[in-house]
Design an enzyme around this catalytic site. Structure first.
Site, PDB file in Angstrom:
ATOM      1  N   THR A 159     -16.591  22.342 -59.753  1.00  0.00           N
ATOM      2  CA  THR A 159     -16.396  21.050 -59.076  1.00  0.00           C
ATOM      3  C   THR A 159     -16.751  19.894 -59.995  1.00  0.00           C
ATOM      4  O   THR A 159     -16.012  18.907 -60.093  1.00  0.00           O
ATOM      5  CB  THR A 159     -17.221  20.988 -57.787  1.00  0.00           C
ATOM      6  OG1 THR A 159     -16.753  21.992 -56.878  1.00  0.00           O
ATOM      7  CG2 THR A 159     -17.103  19.621 -57.119  1.00  0.00           C
ATOM      8  N   ASN A 203      -6.906  30.167 -54.624  1.00  0.00           N
ATOM      9  CA  ASN A 203      -8.093  30.839 -54.094  1.00  0.00           C
ATOM     10  C   ASN A 203      -7.894  31.432 -52.715  1.00  0.00           C
ATOM     11  O   ASN A 203      -8.643  32.324 -52.304  1.00  0.00           O
ATOM     12  CB  ASN A 203      -9.271  29.857 -54.058  1.00  0.00           C
ATOM     13  CG  ASN A 203      -8.960  28.602 -53.254  1.00  0.00           C
ATOM     14  OD1 ASN A 203      -8.007  27.892 -53.569  1.00  0.00           O
ATOM     15  ND2 ASN A 203      -9.746  28.312 -52.237  1.00  0.00           N
ATOM     16  N   GLN A 218     -10.134  31.029 -60.374  1.00  0.00           N
ATOM     17  CA  GLN A 218      -9.846  32.341 -59.805  1.00  0.00           C
ATOM     18  C   GLN A 218      -9.171  33.291 -60.794  1.00  0.00           C
ATOM     19  O   GLN A 218      -9.046  34.480 -60.497  1.00  0.00           O
ATOM     20  CB  GLN A 218      -8.968  32.190 -58.560  1.00  0.00           C
ATOM     21  CG  GLN A 218      -9.623  31.451 -57.414  1.00  0.00           C
ATOM     22  CD  GLN A 218     -10.751  32.246 -56.767  1.00  0.00           C
ATOM     23  OE1 GLN A 218     -10.823  33.459 -56.881  1.00  0.00           O
ATOM     24  NE2 GLN A 218     -11.631  31.549 -56.059  1.00  0.00           N
ATOM     25  N   SER A 229     -15.670  28.521 -63.465  1.00  0.00           N
ATOM     26  CA  SER A 229     -16.929  28.684 -62.728  1.00  0.00           C
ATOM     27  C   SER A 229     -17.484  30.061 -63.034  1.00  0.00           C
ATOM     28  O   SER A 229     -16.786  31.069 -62.876  1.00  0.00           O
ATOM     29  CB  SER A 229     -16.692  28.535 -61.222  1.00  0.00           C
ATOM     30  OG  SER A 229     -17.894  28.738 -60.506  1.00  0.00           O
ATOM     31  N   HIS A 267     -19.693  31.945 -61.477  1.00  0.00           N
ATOM     32  CA  HIS A 267     -19.923  32.906 -60.395  1.00  0.00           C
ATOM     33  C   HIS A 267     -18.637  33.500 -59.825  1.00  0.00           C
ATOM     34  O   HIS A 267     -18.690  34.389 -58.977  1.00  0.00           O
ATOM     35  CB  HIS A 267     -20.782  32.287 -59.282  1.00  0.00           C
ATOM     36  CG  HIS A 267     -20.067  31.355 -58.356  1.00  0.00           C
ATOM     37  ND1 HIS A 267     -19.591  31.750 -57.137  1.00  0.00           N
ATOM     38  CD2 HIS A 267     -19.792  30.037 -58.458  1.00  0.00           C
ATOM     39  CE1 HIS A 267     -19.044  30.717 -56.517  1.00  0.00           C
ATOM     40  NE2 HIS A 267     -19.152  29.666 -57.300  1.00  0.00           N
ATOM     41  N   CYS A 272     -15.267  27.183 -49.061  1.00  0.00           N
ATOM     42  CA  CYS A 272     -15.628  25.766 -49.132  1.00  0.00           C
ATOM     43  C   CYS A 272     -15.234  25.012 -47.861  1.00  0.00           C
ATOM     44  O   CYS A 272     -15.779  23.956 -47.565  1.00  0.00           O
ATOM     45  CB  CYS A 272     -14.962  25.126 -50.342  1.00  0.00           C
ATOM     46  SG  CYS A 272     -15.446  25.896 -51.891  1.00  0.00           S
TER      47      CYS A 272
END
Length: 362
Positions: A73, A140, A168, A186, A188, A306
């Site tokens: 983000t 996603n 993703q 990202s 994670h 989200c």
């Protein structure tokens, strides 16, 4: 509990956890040192960060630099705001991190439509006067893989910057596509820790910071970096490179099992141009929220984590032509490296049983 929500987050790889531990040590190890300090413990921490940066960069195209951020983000905000772009175009199925930031910059944002498979038309002309276009690599919610390289080629011929949200896809299906000027990642989502991400910036592309204070990350992202998080991110990225083919084969096997198990369900998104670790399906008349509540042995989703609890119908499912009723009958099942065949089979049986209890599956 069987975990099948890999789009929301992936399990932390044991190797990533091990890589983090030395940098979480107490006073006796000096692993806690600030990587921006000039003394020996600080230099050791800084060296660990740079090793991690190289490991993350190895997942990305050549000819760019990696800037560590707190997550995708922030990376997306840095690209969109720091680029100085004022007229923006984004695909209709972008993540909220892109859509909300882009709308804040450009209230007259141009939205590029997608077809029922969730694909942007790469041959469609971009609106005039656009400074930057954002098209994600892998959606996603429905797993559709976008023709980013084709879109980027058209954009670059018009002198337009390109942002690719590769959250993703990076480290899992294919290398983030060539042609983008900015790529967001990202940790994670690729078996690394939460709390760290990265923005790849093509060499020569100007970018201004949006967080000021200490001038870290080449002046583009102030704030003290966590060597532990960086080391975990780097180890996870390195492992993705090592296990790329075995991960792919495992996911393909799971995909075949899942498609057979849910043969009576309708597939959302492209049947062909997609990441096979994402299965988004629906049944007419199904109450997905009720199924999630009653199917308590399986961790799955009815959409993006989200947007969970927002009460809004998925903008992605609406964009591919589903009605609100159809969208609310959809489930997202995600699997990957650590999913066992027997777990998927057990979960599918439980999900199908819950659907039969609602009278929507024979």
């Amino acid at each position: 509990m069987i975990y099948l929500d890999y789009q929301a987050t992936t399990p932390l790889a044991p190797e990533a956890r091990e890589a983090m531990l030395p940098w979480l040590g107490g006073p006796e190890t000096m692993g806690f040192a600030n990587p921006h300090s000039s003394h020996r413990p600080g230099r050791a921490a800084a060296a660990a960060v740079e090793v991690a940066r190289a490991d993350v960069a190895a997942l990305l195209p050549p000819g760019g630099r990696v800037i560590f951020t707190s997550g995708a983000t922030e990376a997306i905000n840095l690209a969109l705001r720091g680029s100085g772009a004022r007229r923006l175009a984004v695909s209709a199925i972008e993540h909220a991190a892109v859509l909300d930031t882009a709308r804040a910059i450009d209230p007259d944002l141009a939205v590029l439509p997608v077809d029922p498979a969730g694909l942007v038309d790469p041959l469609a002309p971009l609106p005039e006067g656009i400074d930057l276009v954002a098209v994600m690599q892998v959606n996603n919610e429905i797993g559709t893989v976008q023709p980013v390289e084709a879109v980027a080629a058209r954009a670059r011929s018009a002198g337009t910057l390109v942002l690719c949200d590769a959250v993703q896809g990076a480290g899992k299906c294919a290398a983030p596509p060539e042609g983008a000027d900015f790529i967001a990642l990202s940790a994670h989502k690729l078996y690394g820790p939460k709390g760290i991400g990265a923005l790849w910036v093509r060499d020569g592309v100007p970018l201004a910071p949006i967080i000021l204070g200490g001038g870290q990350e080449g002046g583009l992202r102030s704030g003290t970096l966590s060597p532990a998080l960086a080391a975990g991110f780097g180890a996870a990225a390195r492992l993705c490179k090592t296990l790329w083919e075995s991960d792919r084969l495992h996911v393909e096997k799971l995909w075949g099992i899942a498609r057979d198990a849910f043969a009576d369900w309708r597939l959302n998104g492209s049947a062909d141009t997609r990441w096979h670790g994402n299965l988004n399906i629906r049944l007419d008349g199904l109450d997905a929220g009720r199924l999630l509540s009653e199917c308590r042995t399986v961790a799955i989703s009815a959409g993006s984590a989200c947007a969970s609890g927002s009460g809004r119908t998925s903008h992605v499912l609406r964009a591919i032509g589903l009605s609100d009723r159809e969208a609310k009958s959809a489930l997202r099942i995600g699997f990957g490296r650590y999913t066992k065949v027997e777990e998927l089979e057990e979960a599918a049986a439980a999900i199908n049983a819950a659907a039969r209890a609602q009278g929507v599956l024979d």
